[in-house]
Design a protein around this motif. Structure first.
Motif, short mmCIF file in Angstrom:
data_model
loop_
_atom_site.label_atom_id
_atom_site.label_comp_id
_atom_site.label_asym_id
_atom_site.label_seq_id
_atom_site.Cartn_x
_atom_site.Cartn_y
_atom_site.Cartn_z
N THR A 59 43.63 37.15 16.92
CA THR A 59 44.50 36.57 17.95
C THR A 59 43.75 36.24 19.23
O THR A 59 44.27 35.54 20.09
CB THR A 59 45.64 37.53 18.33
N GLY A 60 42.57 36.79 19.37
CA GLY A 60 41.82 36.52 20.60
C GLY A 60 42.09 37.53 21.69
O GLY A 60 41.35 37.60 22.67
N TYR A 61 43.14 38.33 21.56
CA TYR A 61 43.39 39.35 22.59
C TYR A 61 42.46 40.53 22.39
O TYR A 61 42.17 40.93 21.28
CB TYR A 61 44.85 39.82 22.53
N LYS A 62 42.04 41.14 23.53
CA LYS A 62 41.07 42.23 23.40
C LYS A 62 41.69 43.60 23.58
O LYS A 62 40.99 44.61 23.58
CB LYS A 62 39.96 42.03 24.44
N GLY A 63 42.96 43.67 23.84
CA GLY A 63 43.61 44.98 24.04
C GLY A 63 44.94 44.79 24.72
O GLY A 63 45.27 43.68 25.15
N PRO A 64 45.71 45.87 24.84
CA PRO A 64 47.06 45.77 25.42
C PRO A 64 47.09 45.14 26.82
O PRO A 64 47.98 44.32 27.08
CB PRO A 64 47.55 47.21 25.46
N PRO A 65 46.13 45.45 27.71
CA PRO A 65 46.23 44.81 29.04
C PRO A 65 46.14 43.29 28.96
O PRO A 65 46.86 42.59 29.69
CB PRO A 65 45.02 45.38 29.80
N ALA A 66 45.33 42.81 28.02
CA ALA A 66 45.21 41.36 27.86
C ALA A 66 46.51 40.78 27.33
O ALA A 66 46.96 39.70 27.74
CB ALA A 66 44.05 41.03 26.92
N VAL A 67 47.14 41.52 26.41
CA VAL A 67 48.43 41.06 25.89
C VAL A 67 49.45 41.03 27.04
O VAL A 67 50.19 40.06 27.20
CB VAL A 67 48.93 41.99 24.74
N GLY A 68 49.44 42.10 27.86
CA GLY A 68 50.34 42.16 29.02
C GLY A 68 50.13 40.98 29.95
O GLY A 68 51.08 40.34 30.40
N LYS A 69 48.87 40.67 30.16
CA LYS A 69 48.54 39.55 31.05
C LYS A 69 49.11 38.24 30.51
O LYS A 69 49.70 37.43 31.23
CB LYS A 69 47.01 39.45 31.17
N PRO A 117 48.12 50.16 31.01
CA PRO A 117 47.83 49.65 29.66
C PRO A 117 48.58 48.38 29.29
O PRO A 117 48.69 48.06 28.11
CB PRO A 117 48.25 50.82 28.77
N GLY A 118 49.14 47.68 30.26
CA GLY A 118 49.79 46.42 29.92
C GLY A 118 51.25 46.28 30.33
O GLY A 118 51.95 45.39 29.88
N PHE A 119 51.72 47.19 31.18
CA PHE A 119 53.09 47.03 31.69
C PHE A 119 53.17 45.78 32.54
O PHE A 119 52.33 45.58 33.41
CB PHE A 119 53.49 48.22 32.59
N VAL A 120 54.20 45.00 32.32
CA VAL A 120 54.39 43.83 33.19
C VAL A 120 55.49 44.17 34.19
O VAL A 120 56.63 44.42 33.80
CB VAL A 120 54.79 42.58 32.38
N ASN A 121 55.11 44.21 35.45
CA ASN A 121 56.08 44.54 36.50
C ASN A 121 56.64 43.29 37.13
O ASN A 121 55.92 42.33 37.38
CB ASN A 121 55.41 45.37 37.59
N VAL A 122 57.94 43.35 37.40
CA VAL A 122 58.61 42.20 38.00
C VAL A 122 59.24 42.60 39.32
O VAL A 122 59.94 43.60 39.40
CB VAL A 122 59.72 41.67 37.08
N VAL A 123 58.94 41.83 40.36
CA VAL A 123 59.65 42.00 41.62
C VAL A 123 60.67 40.87 41.70
O VAL A 123 60.32 39.70 41.58
CB VAL A 123 58.67 41.93 42.82
N LEU A 124 61.92 41.23 41.86
CA LEU A 124 62.96 40.21 41.93
C LEU A 124 62.93 39.50 43.27
O LEU A 124 62.54 40.09 44.28
CB LEU A 124 64.34 40.83 41.73
N SER A 125 63.37 38.29 43.26
CA SER A 125 63.44 37.53 44.51
C SER A 125 64.65 37.99 45.32
O SER A 125 65.76 38.06 44.81
CB SER A 125 63.57 36.03 44.18
#
Ligand code: ARG
Length: 589
Positions: free
Chosen positions: A63-73, A93-101
């Protein structure tokens, strides 16, 4: 779109992104959670946690991904643009955080103020549900356990109704069974003239039950007559039916007094209602080969339990389980309910476990509990007294519910009258407030605990105006209403022309918590846990006071309009919480 939950809206965005991130991967379900509790919202308001599980699925593939952080990105980059989102980041390790507007939050709040809080109702995957609750037994005591069932069941029904589910509120009263033989015979003895029987004559049905039981246990001749009376009643003999009806009526009047006080509505379909359906239902189960003979009884064996479920007793009579099987059949086939919810103490867990398993064996319910139709037992713990034992009052063995509610009201009335503000209230207002606070306190003290745990009944604690009590919350709400009144502004006007701005940290925190209402109700419905809503309400009032009100001047500030609208939104959400918890709000303190 009609999705009211922030979490669900974000999940939709993440679903698009996940598909983009791993095109070939089927069924990736977005895992999105609010992070206000966990990390205190330090990294964001919401988090998507798919990167790690996704990585373990695609690891071996090219897939080209090198690990969970890359998948998260990649998940982050592939998110479709949305006005909801202020910013995103990838952590650990790849959590995607969202700040709401904050502008988006403000918009959503204003829209709710204009369109009403009902537009925030969550969507549930069921159309019709049965909530089987309260369900006391005729002539036996309606004890605090039944109070718990009544309070919890009513709240669950309210939350489901709010979520557009058609709820059949069922009182499965114990109005059938062998105790009636003894009651009827005793009634005949005491009142040879049936016309004389009424509530006043019988007085206390529980005492009547006790006296007849005493007679039953001590006089074999009476006992025999009582046993014959059961047969004659079940055979439909007029005189016996009439006596049975009378006893039920008297009981019903007493139950209704409690329901009325508590503001609970429900429809009685007692055990006797299902009685005619039992033979047919058992035939069906028999034809499917489920019913076996065992020591003279007819039973159903189920997995994982070493005793069988008795459906016909050795004397040929039906029992609690046969009635419940017939009732389930009726609810599924005649009432077309998709979710059947039973609210009783945890002591009955095995009964429900066994009869649900029997229903699965019969093919009435799917084996997979995540599918519908579904039957769920909502168990709850004991009510304990100060001594840590089962709750009892000083001289009676059981607690009379009516007395309990009386005392709650009397005590809260005393407290209301001690307040300066209430000095010149009309009597009616004092009464109304005392009831709202007193009954609200009893309900909230029950609902705020995880229902599975036992809780200690303590008037002083539940009527305290500090801490996590209904009193504290009701007063917090009244205080907000008084801020709005004092401003002298017309909220309807403000709604039309005003704007909400969430520039201050306290304003933003309050706004965020408010827009999470819908997903909290959804969660409380899904897990059938009213305490989830109580926690939300308590936090709301805490955030309002500590983060918002103590830092943000409302009246006379340049932000007055926006802040008044925030106060109004808070009051509306609090009132909806109260409503869902069966608590009457108060507007003045
Ligand atoms: N009458 C029962 C009791 O007091 C509760 C009935 C609960 N509902 C049911 N369908 N089994 O324990």
């Amino acid at each position: 779109d009609n999705v009211s939950s922030v979490k669900r809206r974000l999940a939709q965005l993440f679903e698009t992104s996940l598909r983009e991130t791993v095109p070939g991967e089927p069924d990736v379900v977005p895992i999105v959670d609010s992070c206000s509790d966990k990390s205190g919202g330090k990294f964001g308001d919401y988090q998507c946690n798919n990167a790690m599980t996704l990585w373990s699925k695609i690891k071996g593939k090219q897939t080209g991904y090198k690990g969970p952080p890359a998948v998260g990105k990649a998940i982050m980059t592939n998110l479709p643009p949305s006005e909801m989102i202020e910013s995103c980041s990838v952590a650990g390790p790849g959590f995607v955080n969202v700040v709401l507007s904050k502008n988006w939050i403000a918009q959503i709040l204003l829209r709710m103020l204009i369109d009403g809080i009902d537009t925030w109702a969550p969507l549930l995957p069921v159309k019709t549900a049965v909530v089987d609750f309260s369900s006391p037994n005729i002539a036996k005591e309606m004890h605090v356990g039944h109070l718990r069932s009544t309070i919890i069941g009513d709240t669950l029904a309210r939350m489901l109704e709010f979520s557009h589910v058609k709820v059949l509120r069922r009182n499965h009263v114990g109005d059938w069974g062998t105790q009636f033989g003894m009651l009827i015979e005793f009634l005949f003895e005491k009142f040879p003239n049936p016309e004389e029987v009424n509530e006043a004559a019988i007085g206390d049905l529980q005492a009547f039950y006790k006296a007849s039981k005493l007679r039953f246990d001590s006089d074999p001749e009476f006992k025999q007559r009582a046993q014959q009376a059961v047969v004659r009643l079940q055979g439909g003999e007029e005189r016996y039916r009439k006596a049975w009806k009378k006893i039920c009526e008297i009981s019903r009047t007493e139950f209704h007094r409690v329901y009325e006080r508590l503001g609970v509505t429900l429809e009685e379909k007692g055990e006797s209602f299902y009685n005619p359906y039992i033979p047919g239902v058992l035939d069906e189960l028999d034809n499917k080969g489920l019913i076996k003979d065992s020591e003279g009884a007819r039973v159903i064996f189920v997995d994982g339990v070493n005793i069988p479920l008795i459906v016909v007793k050795s004397d040929g009579g039906y029992n609690y389980a046969s009635t419940d099987l017939a009732a389930l059949w009726y609810r599924l086939n005649e009432e077309k309910a998709e979710w059947i919810i039973y609210v009783t103490d945890v002591g009955q867990q095995q009964h429900f476990d066994m009869f649900f398993k029997a229903a699965k064996r019969a093919g009435w319910l799917p084996a997979d509990d995540s599918l519908y139709p579904k039957a769920t037992h909502v168990g709850f713990g004991l009510v304990l007294g100060e001594d840590g034992k089962r709750f009892r009052t000083r001289n009676t063995e059981v607690v009379r519910l009516v007395d309990l509610l009386d005392e709650a009201k009397t005590r809260s009335k005393t407290a209301v009258l001690e307040r300066d503000a209430a000095k010149d209230w009309p009597e009616e207002e004092v009464e109304k407030t005392a009831e709202a606070v007193g009954y609200g306190a009893v309900k909230y003290a029950d609902l705020k605990n995880n229902r599975l745990s036992n809780y200690t009944f303590n008037f002083d604690q539940m009527l305290n105006d500090k801490g996590n009590t209904a009193v504290y919350l009701l007063y917090a709400h009244a205080r907000i209403c008084s801020i709005i009144r004092k401003s002298g502004k017309d909220i309807e006007e403000l709604k039309k022309n005003g704007k909400i701005v969430l520039d201050h940290e306290g304003e933003r925190a309050l706004g965020l918590h408010l827009v999470q209402f819908s997903e909290v109700v959804e969660e409380a419905c899904t897990n059938l846990l009213p305490s989830t809503l109580c926690d939300y309400l308590y936090n709301l009032s805490d955030i309002f006071t500590k983060k918002f009100y103590s830092n943000c001047q409302v009246i006379g500030s340049p932000e007055e309009t926006s802040r008044l609208l925030l106060c109004e939104a808070t009051a509306i959400v609090m009132r909806k919480c109260f409503y869902l918890l069966g608590i009457e709000p108060v507007y003045k303190i």
